[in-house]
Design an enzyme around this catalytic site. Structure first.
Site, PDB file in Angstrom:
ATOM      1  N   GLY A  46       0.813  -1.211   0.000  1.00 54.15           N
ATOM      2  CA  GLY A  46       0.000   0.000   0.000  1.00 54.15           C
ATOM      3  C   GLY A  46       0.846   1.261   0.000  1.00 54.15           C
ATOM      4  O   GLY A  46       0.512   2.253  -0.667  1.00 54.15           O
ATOM      5  N   ASN A  96      -7.933   3.466   9.260  1.00 53.94           N
ATOM      6  CA  ASN A  96      -7.352   2.300   9.919  1.00 53.94           C
ATOM      7  C   ASN A  96      -7.470   2.329  11.440  1.00 53.94           C
ATOM      8  O   ASN A  96      -7.419   1.299  12.086  1.00 53.94           O
ATOM      9  CB  ASN A  96      -5.888   2.134   9.521  1.00 53.94           C
ATOM     10  CG  ASN A  96      -5.128   3.439   9.542  1.00 53.94           C
ATOM     11  OD1 ASN A  96      -5.523   4.412   8.890  1.00 53.94           O
ATOM     12  ND2 ASN A  96      -4.046   3.498  10.289  1.00 53.94           N
ATOM     13  N   GLN A 141      -7.829  -0.405   3.954  1.00 51.02           N
ATOM     14  CA  GLN A 141      -8.665  -0.934   5.035  1.00 51.02           C
ATOM     15  C   GLN A 141     -10.049  -1.333   4.525  1.00 51.02           C
ATOM     16  O   GLN A 141     -10.793  -2.003   5.232  1.00 51.02           O
ATOM     17  CB  GLN A 141      -8.818   0.107   6.144  1.00 51.02           C
ATOM     18  CG  GLN A 141      -7.553   0.361   6.939  1.00 51.02           C
ATOM     19  CD  GLN A 141      -7.127  -0.822   7.795  1.00 51.02           C
ATOM     20  OE1 GLN A 141      -7.936  -1.627   8.218  1.00 51.02           O
ATOM     21  NE2 GLN A 141      -5.823  -0.938   8.024  1.00 51.02           N
ATOM     22  N   THR A 184      11.778  -7.219 -11.199  1.00 50.61           N
ATOM     23  CA  THR A 184      11.188  -8.528 -11.443  1.00 50.61           C
ATOM     24  C   THR A 184       9.903  -8.667 -10.631  1.00 50.61           C
ATOM     25  O   THR A 184       9.884  -8.374  -9.439  1.00 50.61           O
ATOM     26  CB  THR A 184      12.173  -9.651 -11.043  1.00 50.61           C
ATOM     27  OG1 THR A 184      13.382  -9.445 -11.783  1.00 50.61           O
ATOM     28  CG2 THR A 184      11.603 -11.030 -11.353  1.00 50.61           C
ATOM     29  N   CYS A 237       0.613   0.959  12.837  1.00 47.57           N
ATOM     30  CA  CYS A 237       1.415   0.902  11.619  1.00 47.57           C
ATOM     31  C   CYS A 237       2.613   1.835  11.720  1.00 47.57           C
ATOM     32  O   CYS A 237       3.584   1.690  11.006  1.00 47.57           O
ATOM     33  CB  CYS A 237       0.573   1.278  10.412  1.00 47.57           C
ATOM     34  SG  CYS A 237      -1.001   0.426  10.393  1.00 47.57           S
TER      35      CYS A 237
END
Ligand SMILES: *Cc1c(COP(=O)(O)O)cnc(C)c1O
Length: 412
Positions: free
Chosen positions: A83, A163, A205, A263, A353
């Site tokens: 995110g 959140n 969220q 990648t 977070c």
């Protein structure tokens, strides 16, 4: 401190995980879908031989699946490392590409740091920013969004759901008003056509429980990640409506249609896609189940514990189905969290977070809480494995622990 009884060592505490807004366990069906791409199907998707082709096709199929859920075209999906990267790509990818001298961005006071901090970086470079205030429930006013638009506004970034307190913003309504605003300025603009100011939503969220139909929401950019929807960590995506001039922020081999070099995280992409499919399929049933459980939890807490209040919206349509954010006045939330942990109960203070946790939550203070109230607040977020037994286990110990921690604080 002796007042709080710890569970006896002989009876190992039950594990009750109530921090699903911070991370969700990976769904076993997701792990199963990913496994072949960690083992036999490891080839580089850019390789010409057949095993490389196979992983490339798997990515294409994932992109199509995601596009179907978002009601868009696969070319509009860029897979990212989460995110945070998707939010950075939306914000810097657009701003870097706009050559105007004066740039203005609208966002809200309660965004995730992965939106607020990129915007703060731009502010240092002279970009002007409007931080929309929220009411006591964490809601912004739709009319404030439109009233804040200036001729030089290039981006409006509003989170779909918060959140910390679970506030669901009225995204479709903002989108519709924005469309009207644009149509007034550009009379021949058709619905679905991109035009300044672009509308970005952080749906990390929301992706597990709310509708992600990009046409009905009228959004131009949307961020989703895997770690909040029972998918793997370090996975995410950005939806970019055709015509929105996003330029890459990571340069290299030109993967992801040039939008995101490096990648591809093939197992991650497969896992994120599977996770999104599963949560979206189950969301109606799961929401109803969690709402019942969560409401029971809150009413029992209110009955059993004095001087508690709910932060964020009422328990209704404007709140995520799994979120409770509670102020236990007169105690320090961090201490409560540690005591709960000793009982095997995992919950969060403020925003889990963020790595620095000493400051009061910017979300709670924006809602009008005092620093003390914000620092006395704890977030409980339920998940699909949460049962009534889990909630009853917490209810059995919580009143006693809260009383003990409050007593301790008084004597400090
Ligand atoms: C978790 C979260 C993010 C960050 O996502 P990562 O995958 O950890 O980078 C961004 N926005 C919101 C609302 C979140 O909850």
């Amino acid at each position: 401190m002796q007042r709080i009884k710890f569970p006896r060592n002989s009876t190992k505490p039950k594990l009750v995980y109530l921090d699903h807004a911070a991370a969700t366990p990976t769904d076993p069906r997701v792990v199963k879908a990913m496994a072949p791409y960690l083992n036999a199907n490891f080839a580089n998707p850019s390789a010409l031989y057949s095993s490389g082709q196979k992983t490339r096709v798997a990515i294409q199929e994932s992109r199509q699946t995601v596009a179907d859920i978002l009601f868009t075209h696969p070319d509009c999906i860029t897979f990212t490392s989460g995110g945070t990267e998707a939010n950075n790509l939306a914000i810097f990818g657009l701003t870097n590409n706009v050559k105007a001298k004066k740039i203005h961005i609208i966002t809200t006071a309660i965004e995730h740091h992965s939106v607020l901090n990129p915007i703060k970086e731009l502010e240092k470079k002279g970009v002007k920013v409007t931080y929309l205030p929220v009411d006591s429930q964490g809601q912004i006013q739709v009319k404030d969004v439109i009233a804040s638009i200036r001729p030089e506004t290039i981006l409006i970034s509003v989170m779909y759901a918060n959140n910390e307190i679970g506030t669901i913003n009225l995204i479709a309504e903002i989108g519709r008003e924005l469309l009207k605003y644009r149509q007034k300025n550009t009379p021949r603009l058709r619905s679905g056509q991109a035009q300044f100011p672009y509308f970005h939503i952080d749906a990390c969220q929301a992706a597990g429980t709310l509708e992600l139909h990009t046409e009905r929401l009228h959004v131009d950019l949307m961020t989703i990640n895997g770690s909040k929807i029972y998918g793997p960590k370090g996975t995410g995506l950005l939806f970019v409506r055709p015509g929105v001039p996003i330029e890459p922020i990571i340069f290299g081999g030109g993967q992801e249609q040039g939008m995101r070099s490096g990648t591809e995280n093939v197992p991650g992409i497969i896992g994120l896609t599977k996770a999104l499919e599963l949560v979206q399929k189950d969301s109606t049933r799961e929401n109803a189940r969690k709402i019942k459980l969560r409401d029971y939890f809150w009413f029992e807490i209110k009955k059993k514990i004095p001087e508690v209040f709910l932060n964020g919206p009422e328990l209704g349509e404007e709140r995520l189905s799994n979120n409770l954010n509670i102020c236990f006045t007169g105690l320090e939330a961090e201490t409560l969290v540690l005591y709960l942990d000793a009982y095997g109960i995992s919950v969060a203070t403020g925003s889990a977070c963020a790595t620095e946790s000493t400051d009061a939550s910017h979300v709670l203070t924006a809602c009008g809480l005092t620093t003390d109230e914000a620092k006395s607040s704890v977030r409980f977020t339920l998940g699909k494995s949460t049962t009534k037994q889990d909630i009853d286990y917490v209810l059995k110990f919580l009143p006693e622990i809260v009383a003990g921690v409050r007593e301790m604080m008084k004597n400090k």
